[in-house]
Design an enzyme around this catalytic site. Structure first.
Site, PDB file in Angstrom:
ATOM      1  CG  ASP A  29     -88.078  28.798  -0.283  1.00  0.00           C
ATOM      2  OD1 ASP A  29     -87.441  29.054   0.760  1.00  0.00           O
ATOM      3  OD2 ASP A  29     -89.126  29.405  -0.597  1.00  0.00           O
ATOM      4  CE1 TYR A  73     -90.907  43.981   1.628  1.00  0.00           C
ATOM      5  CE2 TYR A  73     -92.698  45.476   2.184  1.00  0.00           C
ATOM      6  CZ  TYR A  73     -92.209  44.402   1.463  1.00  0.00           C
ATOM      7  OH  TYR A  73     -93.039  43.748   0.582  1.00  0.00           O
TER       8      TYR A  73
HETATM    9  P1  NAD Z   1     -92.801  35.069   1.949  1.00  0.00           P
HETATM   10  O1  NAD Z   1     -92.046  35.524   3.142  1.00  0.00           O
HETATM   11  O2  NAD Z   1     -94.105  34.375   2.167  1.00  0.00           O
HETATM   12  O3  NAD Z   1     -91.908  34.127   1.052  1.00  0.00           O
HETATM   13  C1  NAD Z   1     -90.554  34.366   0.807  1.00  0.00           C
HETATM   14  C2  NAD Z   1     -89.904  33.036   0.502  1.00  0.00           C
HETATM   15  O4  NAD Z   1     -88.521  33.302   0.238  1.00  0.00           O
HETATM   16  C3  NAD Z   1     -89.939  32.058   1.682  1.00  0.00           C
HETATM   17  O5  NAD Z   1     -90.406  30.799   1.261  1.00  0.00           O
HETATM   18  C4  NAD Z   1     -88.495  31.978   2.156  1.00  0.00           C
HETATM   19  O6  NAD Z   1     -88.124  30.696   2.651  1.00  0.00           O
HETATM   20  C5  NAD Z   1     -87.743  32.308   0.877  1.00  0.00           C
HETATM   21  N1  NAD Z   1     -86.424  32.848   1.148  1.00  0.00           N
HETATM   22  C6  NAD Z   1     -86.051  33.675   2.160  1.00  0.00           C
HETATM   23  N2  NAD Z   1     -84.736  33.935   2.094  1.00  0.00           N
HETATM   24  C7  NAD Z   1     -84.266  33.266   1.034  1.00  0.00           C
HETATM   25  C8  NAD Z   1     -82.971  33.128   0.450  1.00  0.00           C
HETATM   26  N3  NAD Z   1     -81.910  33.719   1.009  1.00  0.00           N
HETATM   27  N4  NAD Z   1     -82.842  32.382  -0.651  1.00  0.00           N
HETATM   28  C9  NAD Z   1     -83.919  31.746  -1.194  1.00  0.00           C
HETATM   29  N5  NAD Z   1     -85.155  31.819  -0.683  1.00  0.00           N
HETATM   30  C10 NAD Z   1     -85.323  32.570   0.418  1.00  0.00           C
HETATM   31  O7  NAD Z   1     -93.009  36.359   1.020  1.00  0.00           O
HETATM   32  P2  NAD Z   1     -94.178  36.621  -0.039  1.00  0.00           P
HETATM   33  O8  NAD Z   1     -95.316  37.240   0.698  1.00  0.00           O
HETATM   34  O9  NAD Z   1     -94.408  35.435  -0.875  1.00  0.00           O
HETATM   35  O10 NAD Z   1     -93.511  37.804  -0.865  1.00  0.00           O
HETATM   36  C11 NAD Z   1     -92.739  37.572  -2.027  1.00  0.00           C
HETATM   37  C12 NAD Z   1     -92.301  38.902  -2.597  1.00  0.00           C
HETATM   38  O11 NAD Z   1     -93.457  39.718  -2.854  1.00  0.00           O
HETATM   39  C13 NAD Z   1     -91.413  39.738  -1.674  1.00  0.00           C
HETATM   40  O12 NAD Z   1     -90.479  40.449  -2.426  1.00  0.00           O
HETATM   41  C14 NAD Z   1     -92.380  40.702  -1.043  1.00  0.00           C
HETATM   42  O13 NAD Z   1     -91.742  41.885  -0.668  1.00  0.00           O
HETATM   43  C15 NAD Z   1     -93.344  40.953  -2.180  1.00  0.00           C
HETATM   44  N6  NAD Z   1     -94.641  41.431  -1.702  1.00  0.00           N
HETATM   45  C16 NAD Z   1     -95.469  40.607  -1.024  1.00  0.00           C
HETATM   46  C17 NAD Z   1     -96.704  41.084  -0.567  1.00  0.00           C
HETATM   47  C18 NAD Z   1     -97.660  40.215   0.189  1.00  0.00           C
HETATM   48  O14 NAD Z   1     -98.696  40.717   0.659  1.00  0.00           O
HETATM   49  N7  NAD Z   1     -97.402  38.924   0.315  1.00  0.00           N
HETATM   50  C19 NAD Z   1     -97.050  42.420  -0.818  1.00  0.00           C
HETATM   51  C20 NAD Z   1     -96.132  43.247  -1.480  1.00  0.00           C
HETATM   52  C21 NAD Z   1     -94.950  42.733  -1.944  1.00  0.00           C
HETATM   53  C1  AKB Z   2     -96.258  43.660   4.071  1.00  0.00           C
HETATM   54  O1  AKB Z   2     -97.238  43.898   4.800  1.00  0.00           O
HETATM   55  O2  AKB Z   2     -95.081  43.803   4.406  1.00  0.00           O
HETATM   56  C2  AKB Z   2     -96.545  43.201   2.655  1.00  0.00           C
HETATM   57  C3  AKB Z   2     -96.523  44.351   1.730  1.00  0.00           C
HETATM   58  C4  AKB Z   2     -97.742  45.171   1.557  1.00  0.00           C
HETATM   59  O3  AKB Z   2     -95.530  44.633   1.132  1.00  0.00           O
HETATM   60  N1  AKB Z   2     -97.774  42.476   2.648  1.00  0.00           N
END
Ligand code: NAD
Ligand code: AKB
Length: 313
Positions: free
Chosen positions: A38, A144
């Protein structure tokens, strides 16, 4: 179907999903085989090797892969829907270049397998809202969503063109008690539990009748590991799979919380995230995931609320 000796790299391991995925993969592969990477240190690791890594630094990513002999990458680093709209050009750069850096490593055979999550954000205002199917109108209206839709097509292209074993799920909003959300539109459904327990009230940034697809984080992590362990032949879609858990609006989750905390109250002050939520489906049809590799969710809304309140309390 998996090799317990494989070295796994999780990029974005300190985020909402990464925190829980690192823990679960460590149980299966051993902590020393699961490398957490990270931009910033991660306080919650379970004796995993840690690498401070920027996904945009292609050479640094390559060096970490070689240093640890990494065979699988889970790429989680991204800007989500709300933060993405506030910094659109950087969201596009991070979400796309990060993906290319990993797909290219796989194309050049430095790694064998890639996991990259997509989202319900690939759908848009012209998509049918109820029971949204795998193949339908997709005109996302957020940066996004555009990056996720483009990413899906690139994953599929790398699979067909170069045989890259990339697998992906379109997560709905994810709700878990072990980690905080990082800038999405569905984040209210995590915040609400913390506020209900601490202050017995919550001001929601979405309208009370905004129905969205959601899922318990435990289900999402299980789905992620299941698709990564599935027989490659069963993963017939190499863009990304629809994945469904449950659907509810803020009023319904508040009512369910009130069954446990009767004095809980909710008020509504919608902000810019309302427009994003309005553009997304209300419920998802995940027939292909069920049929191709056997997906089945475990949590419904009452189960999720009980689990969240018990663990957070
Ligand atoms: P998050 O924002 O909680 O975590 C992302 C992590 O990536 C953070 O710890 C951040 O420090 C790190 N990061 C950011 N830029 C970086 C870089 N340049 N290099 C290395 N690390 C970096 O996101 P999340 O909710 O854990 O989501 C992870 C993935 O899942 C994403 O692709 C997101 O689009 C996808 N997603 C999440 C959800 C959700 O509800 N959480 C839903 C749909 C899709
Ligand atoms: C967001 O709200 O951006 C995420 C997703 C559904 O991709 N939790």
């Amino acid at each position: 179907m998996y090799n317990k000796e494989d070295k796994i790299l999780i990029i974005g391991a300190g985020g909402q999903i990464g925190t829980e995925l690192t823990e679960e993969l460590s149980k299966l592969y051993g902590s020393s085989n699961v490398i957490a990477a990270d931009l910033k240190p991660i306080p919650s690791l379970h004796n995993n090797p840690f690498e401070k890594l920027d996904i945009l630094d292609k050479e640094a990513v390559f060096n970490v892969v070689k240093k640890h002999g990494v065979r699988q990458v889970y790429l989680l680093a991204a800007l989500l829907s709300a933060t993405g709209e506030q910094n659109p050009m950087f969201a596009w750069k991070l979400n796309m270049e990060g993906l290319f850096n990993i797909l290219d490593l796989a194309k050049e055979k430095h790694i064998d397998k890639v996991y990259w999550p997509s989202s319900i954000a690939v759908f848009g205002p012209t998509t049918p809202k109820v029971n949204t199917s795998q193949f339908t109108v997709m005109e996302p209206s957020t940066v996004y969503g555009i990056s996720k839709q483009a990413g899906e097509r690139w994953c599929e292209w790398y699979f067909h063109k170069f045989g890259v074993d990339v697998r992906s799920l379109r997560y709905p909003g994810l709700i878990g008690w072990k980690s905080a959300p990082g800038g999405g539109t569905t984040d209210y459904a995590v915040h609400i539990f913390h506020e209900a327990l601490k202050n017995k009230r919550y001001e929601c940034f979405l309208e009370k009748d905004t129905v969205l697809p959601m899922m318990h984080m435990e289900d999402a992590i299980r789905a992620t590991i299941e698709i990564m362990h599935a027989d490659p032949a069963s993963v017939r879609l190499r863009g990304s799979y629809n994945l469904a858990g449950m659907s509810f609006n803020p009023e319904e989750i508040a009512a369910e919380i009130r069954k446990h905390i009767p004095e809980f109250t909710i008020t509504y002050k919608p902000d810019f995230r309302q427009q994003i939520a309005n553009s997304w489906p209300q419920s998802i049809n995940d027939a292909e995931a069920r049929e191709h590799w056997g997906w089945k969710p475990a949590y419904d809304l009452p189960g999720l609320v009980k689990n969240m309140l018990t663990n957070l309390a």
